[in-house]
Structure formats: structure tokens, C-alpha cells
Motif scaffolding. Structure first.
Motif, mmCIF file in Angstrom:
data_model
loop_
_atom_site.group_PDB
_atom_site.id
_atom_site.type_symbol
_atom_site.label_atom_id
_atom_site.label_comp_id
_atom_site.label_asym_id
_atom_site.label_seq_id
_atom_site.Cartn_x
_atom_site.Cartn_y
_atom_site.Cartn_z
ATOM 1 N N PHE A 1 -22.614 -27.868 10.325
ATOM 2 C CA PHE A 1 -22.093 -29.118 10.878
ATOM 3 C C PHE A 1 -23.210 -29.858 11.608
ATOM 4 O O PHE A 1 -24.103 -29.237 12.200
ATOM 5 C CB PHE A 1 -20.926 -28.839 11.832
ATOM 6 C CG PHE A 1 -19.684 -28.378 11.147
ATOM 7 C CD1 PHE A 1 -18.731 -29.282 10.702
ATOM 8 C CD2 PHE A 1 -19.466 -27.026 10.915
ATOM 9 C CE1 PHE A 1 -17.578 -28.857 10.050
ATOM 10 C CE2 PHE A 1 -18.331 -26.586 10.270
ATOM 11 C CZ PHE A 1 -17.386 -27.498 9.831
ATOM 12 N N TYR A 2 -23.109 -31.190 11.560
ATOM 13 C CA TYR A 2 -24.118 -32.037 12.174
ATOM 14 C C TYR A 2 -23.404 -33.208 12.834
ATOM 15 O O TYR A 2 -22.780 -34.028 12.157
ATOM 16 C CB TYR A 2 -25.099 -32.513 11.105
ATOM 17 C CG TYR A 2 -26.279 -33.322 11.591
ATOM 18 C CD1 TYR A 2 -26.823 -33.133 12.851
ATOM 19 C CD2 TYR A 2 -26.870 -34.270 10.755
ATOM 20 C CE1 TYR A 2 -27.921 -33.868 13.275
ATOM 21 C CE2 TYR A 2 -27.969 -35.011 11.162
ATOM 22 C CZ TYR A 2 -28.490 -34.806 12.425
ATOM 23 O OH TYR A 2 -29.577 -35.537 12.849
ATOM 24 N N SER B 1 -29.491 -36.049 1.508
ATOM 25 C CA SER B 1 -28.803 -35.948 0.218
ATOM 26 C C SER B 1 -27.970 -34.678 0.092
ATOM 27 O O SER B 1 -27.070 -34.596 -0.751
ATOM 28 C CB SER B 1 -29.824 -36.008 -0.925
ATOM 29 O OG SER B 1 -30.666 -34.854 -0.916
ATOM 30 N N GLN B 2 -28.258 -33.675 0.916
ATOM 31 C CA GLN B 2 -27.545 -32.403 0.833
ATOM 32 C C GLN B 2 -26.323 -32.349 1.753
ATOM 33 O O GLN B 2 -25.585 -31.363 1.757
ATOM 34 C CB GLN B 2 -28.495 -31.250 1.180
ATOM 35 C CG GLN B 2 -29.678 -31.114 0.248
ATOM 36 C CD GLN B 2 -29.240 -30.854 -1.182
ATOM 37 O OE1 GLN B 2 -28.431 -29.965 -1.443
ATOM 38 N NE2 GLN B 2 -29.764 -31.630 -2.119
ATOM 39 N N TRP B 3 -26.104 -33.415 2.502
ATOM 40 C CA TRP B 3 -25.022 -33.424 3.488
ATOM 41 C C TRP B 3 -23.920 -34.389 3.071
ATOM 42 O O TRP B 3 -24.177 -35.437 2.485
ATOM 43 C CB TRP B 3 -25.552 -33.826 4.861
ATOM 44 C CG TRP B 3 -26.500 -32.830 5.461
ATOM 45 C CD1 TRP B 3 -27.835 -32.692 5.172
ATOM 46 C CD2 TRP B 3 -26.191 -31.850 6.453
ATOM 47 N NE1 TRP B 3 -28.376 -31.675 5.926
ATOM 48 C CE2 TRP B 3 -27.382 -31.142 6.724
ATOM 49 C CE3 TRP B 3 -25.037 -31.499 7.147
ATOM 50 C CZ2 TRP B 3 -27.452 -30.107 7.649
ATOM 51 C CZ3 TRP B 3 -25.089 -30.474 8.070
ATOM 52 C CH2 TRP B 3 -26.277 -29.782 8.312
ATOM 53 N N GLU B 4 -22.691 -34.039 3.421
ATOM 54 C CA GLU B 4 -21.528 -34.902 3.179
ATOM 55 C C GLU B 4 -21.077 -35.518 4.503
ATOM 56 O O GLU B 4 -20.862 -34.806 5.486
ATOM 57 C CB GLU B 4 -20.381 -34.089 2.586
ATOM 58 C CG GLU B 4 -19.104 -34.892 2.367
ATOM 59 C CD GLU B 4 -17.922 -34.024 1.967
ATOM 60 O OE1 GLU B 4 -16.837 -34.599 1.715
ATOM 61 O OE2 GLU B 4 -18.082 -32.790 1.908
ATOM 62 N N LEU C 1 -20.783 -39.853 14.126
ATOM 63 C CA LEU C 1 -20.788 -39.410 12.737
ATOM 64 C C LEU C 1 -20.777 -37.886 12.703
ATOM 65 O O LEU C 1 -21.438 -37.241 13.522
ATOM 66 C CB LEU C 1 -22.016 -39.921 11.983
ATOM 67 C CG LEU C 1 -22.176 -41.434 11.838
ATOM 68 C CD1 LEU C 1 -22.993 -41.991 13.002
ATOM 69 C CD2 LEU C 1 -22.864 -41.775 10.522
ATOM 70 N N VAL C 2 -20.035 -37.336 11.747
ATOM 71 C CA VAL C 2 -20.037 -35.894 11.522
ATOM 72 C C VAL C 2 -20.391 -35.649 10.062
ATOM 73 O O VAL C 2 -19.765 -36.209 9.156
ATOM 74 C CB VAL C 2 -18.673 -35.252 11.845
ATOM 75 C CG1 VAL C 2 -18.731 -33.746 11.580
ATOM 76 C CG2 VAL C 2 -18.272 -35.523 13.291
ATOM 77 N N TYR C 3 -21.414 -34.822 9.855
ATOM 78 C CA TYR C 3 -21.829 -34.404 8.514
ATOM 79 C C TYR C 3 -21.553 -32.908 8.367
ATOM 80 O O TYR C 3 -21.482 -32.173 9.354
ATOM 81 C CB TYR C 3 -23.320 -34.643 8.295
ATOM 82 C CG TYR C 3 -23.761 -36.087 8.279
ATOM 83 C CD1 TYR C 3 -23.835 -36.800 7.080
ATOM 84 C CD2 TYR C 3 -24.137 -36.741 9.452
ATOM 85 C CE1 TYR C 3 -24.255 -38.121 7.057
ATOM 86 C CE2 TYR C 3 -24.555 -38.061 9.443
ATOM 87 C CZ TYR C 3 -24.615 -38.750 8.239
ATOM 88 O OH TYR C 3 -25.036 -40.052 8.225
ATOM 89 N N SER C 4 -21.421 -32.479 7.101
ATOM 90 C CA SER C 4 -21.257 -31.051 6.851
ATOM 91 C C SER C 4 -21.842 -30.706 5.486
ATOM 92 O O SER C 4 -21.974 -31.571 4.614
ATOM 93 C CB SER C 4 -19.779 -30.647 6.894
ATOM 94 O OG SER C 4 -19.624 -29.250 6.768
ATOM 95 N N TYR D 1 -27.736 -24.932 7.567
ATOM 96 C CA TYR D 1 -28.538 -26.156 7.676
ATOM 97 C C TYR D 1 -30.025 -25.875 7.501
ATOM 98 O O TYR D 1 -30.815 -26.771 7.210
ATOM 99 C CB TYR D 1 -28.309 -26.829 9.035
ATOM 100 C CG TYR D 1 -28.898 -26.077 10.199
ATOM 101 C CD1 TYR D 1 -30.256 -26.159 10.522
ATOM 102 C CD2 TYR D 1 -28.096 -25.259 11.003
ATOM 103 C CE1 TYR D 1 -30.792 -25.458 11.601
ATOM 104 C CE2 TYR D 1 -28.620 -24.561 12.070
ATOM 105 C CZ TYR D 1 -29.975 -24.656 12.368
ATOM 106 O OH TYR D 1 -30.501 -23.958 13.410
ATOM 107 N N SER D 2 -30.431 -24.602 7.690
ATOM 108 C CA SER D 2 -31.850 -24.252 7.683
ATOM 109 C C SER D 2 -32.523 -24.649 6.371
ATOM 110 O O SER D 2 -32.075 -24.282 5.278
ATOM 111 C CB SER D 2 -32.010 -22.746 7.899
ATOM 112 O OG SER D 2 -33.373 -22.382 7.941
ATOM 113 N N GLY D 3 -33.571 -25.443 6.488
ATOM 114 C CA GLY D 3 -34.279 -25.948 5.322
ATOM 115 C C GLY D 3 -33.797 -27.305 4.856
ATOM 116 O O GLY D 3 -34.413 -27.909 3.966
#
Length: 255
Positions: free
Chosen positions: A164-165, A127-130, A111-114, A119-121
Motif C-alpha cells: 500500500f502507498y 506503472s506497477q501500481w493501481e 491518494l491510495v495506491y496498491s 513494494y520493494s524494487g
């Protein structure tokens, strides 16, 4: 013949001209203060018009595509199920893919989130990631494995940061260990990449600092986008319309 005692009277003057022609045309319109927003021809102007969804496939002359390696195979020295990091744009750019280095061979869900901004905090705030990619891939150990969302590129304006995550289920990905997050460790004339954090799973607490290892795919414009407004506005209004009405009286009376 003797002269007459009285001079022959002069005819009275006319108080209005016999006829008056109207002006030939109206004055020209006021000049526009706002130019057109886009050039007539998009492809070939050396500007990748991302606002118009111009891509390297449509116009490779305007949109330069790159795949830059960041700590490639052999340099990565640690493994984790997830890594989170920030990328900052020096100019308008569109990110199209990430290549990761796997610890072991095998099939895995990746999975890749952005998110726009750091990303700090927001490390555990899903809910803040797509979620931009969920894909089952066959990973090859110690090689780069492509994760692409080319059809829906992530656009970043100059000066903006995007996080990115990357998360795997069981086949860990490799990274370079660091002693602090947020350190700038890779850059070129388009992007800056900073160290982030690693964890043992999706949206879990970070358990160390690390540098993403792999490849970033992106495209950008060879020239900066022009501003929409001219530097200076027109200095004055156009001249007024000529009068179509004649003067009421002649300037001089008869002698």
C-alpha cells in the motif's frame, strides 16, 4: 405284445433357446470423479466465499469484519507526505479501508495506491501500481480519518503480500519512525504488517523508514475454504454390462 426291435427315436434337441429376454436395463453410469465446486447454500456455511463476491453486508455470519488499530493517536511521532508498506495475509482476506492520522486540520487530496506483492524494487515505478482511491477529504488533526474503497475490496489470498502507498498533497500524515524497513511490527491471526518507507511526495525517493499508523479495515472467513477435489478418487470402474446374447449350443448332448 412283443417289444419292438428298435427303440422309439428321441426328437432332436434344439440348438437355440426358444426365446431370450433382453436385459431389464443398462448398468448404472460411471461415478463422477469431480464434485460440485460450490455448496448449494453459500450464506451460512461459515466460509466467506470471496470468489463469489460474498461480503459482510450479504452474510455477516460468513464474513467477519474487523477494524484494527496500528499505532493509534499519541504513538505516531513523525510526519510525511507519503508512506509505503507491505501487508501479508495469513488467511484469505479482503482489505476495505485505511484510516490515517493527520498532522493538521484541513482539506486535502489523498491518494491510495496498491500492488500485489511487495513494494520493494517498485518504489518509483508508477506503472506497477493501481490507484484505488483519489479523494478530497477534510482531515482532522490527531484523529483517524477514514479512506474507504469498500465497494471494490482488495482480496488477498493466504500467504500473499500486498503493498500500500498513501500520498497526501500538503497535510502530512503521522507515522512511527523505525530504523529499518521490512520489519514485522504488528500481526494477528489474519494479517502481518511490516515497516516501510516514507517520502516527500508521489513516487519520489524514500527518505526514511517508518511504520504505518492508523487503522486497517478488512473482512475474512471464520473457516478455511474447502478444497475442490476429494482426497481420494474412486477405486475402480463400474462392473461391465451383462451379455444379452445366449450361448450357441446346449452344454450337454442328449443321452
Amino acid at each position: 405284445l412283443l417289444p419292438t426291435s428298435e427303440p422309439t427315436p428321441s426328437p432332436p434337441p434344439t440348438y437355440s433357446p426358444t426365446s431370450s429376454l433382453p436385459p431389464s436395463s443398462k448398468p448404472s453410469s460411471s461415478p463422477t470423479q469431480i464434485p460440485t465446486n460450490q455448496p448449494t447454500e453459500v450464506c451460512g456455511n461459515k466460509v466467506c466465499e470471496m470468489i463469489l463476491d460474498e461480503t459482510p453486508d450479504q452474510c455477516p455470519l460468513d464474513c467477519i469484519e474487523e477494524h484494527d488499530s496500528v499505532y493509534i493517536t499519541g504513538e505516531a511521532n513523525k510526519e510525511a507526505l507519503a508512506i509505503m508498506f507491505d501487508v501479508t495475509a495469513k488467511r484469505d482476506v479482503a482489505i476495505t479501508s485505511l484510516d490515517v492520522i493527520a498532522k493538521k486540520d484541513g482539506e486535502d487530496e489523498v491518494l491510495v495506491y496498491s500492488k500485489l506483492g511487495s513494494y520493494s524494487g517498485f518504489e518509483r515505478d508508477e506503472s506497477q501500481w493501481e490507484n484505488i482511491l483519489t479523494e478530497t477529504v477534510t482531515l482532522t488533526a490527531d484523529q483517524t480519518n477514514n479512506l474507504s474503497w469498500r465497494e471494490q475490496p482488495l482480496k488477498i489470498k493466504a500467504g500473499e503480500t500486498r503493498a500500500f502507498y498513501i500520498v497526501t498533497s500538503k497535510r502530512k500524515i503521522m507515522y512511527v519512525q523505525d530504523d529499518r524497513e521490512g520489519l514485522l511490527y504488528a500481526q494477528n491471526n489474519v494479517l502481518e504488517i511490516k515497516s516501510g518507507i516514507v517520502s516527500k511526495g508521489e513516487f519520489q525517493n524514500g527518505n526514511g523508514e517508518g511504520r504505518f499508523s492508523g487503522t486497517l479495515g478488512y473482512y475474512f472467513s471464520p473457516s478455511p475454504r474447502p478444497t475442490n477435489l476429494p482426497t481420494l478418487l474412486p477405486t475402480s470402474e463400474p462392473t461391465p454390462s451383462p451379455s444379452s446374447r445366449p450361448t450357441d449350443l446346449p452344454t450337454l448332448l442328449p443321452t
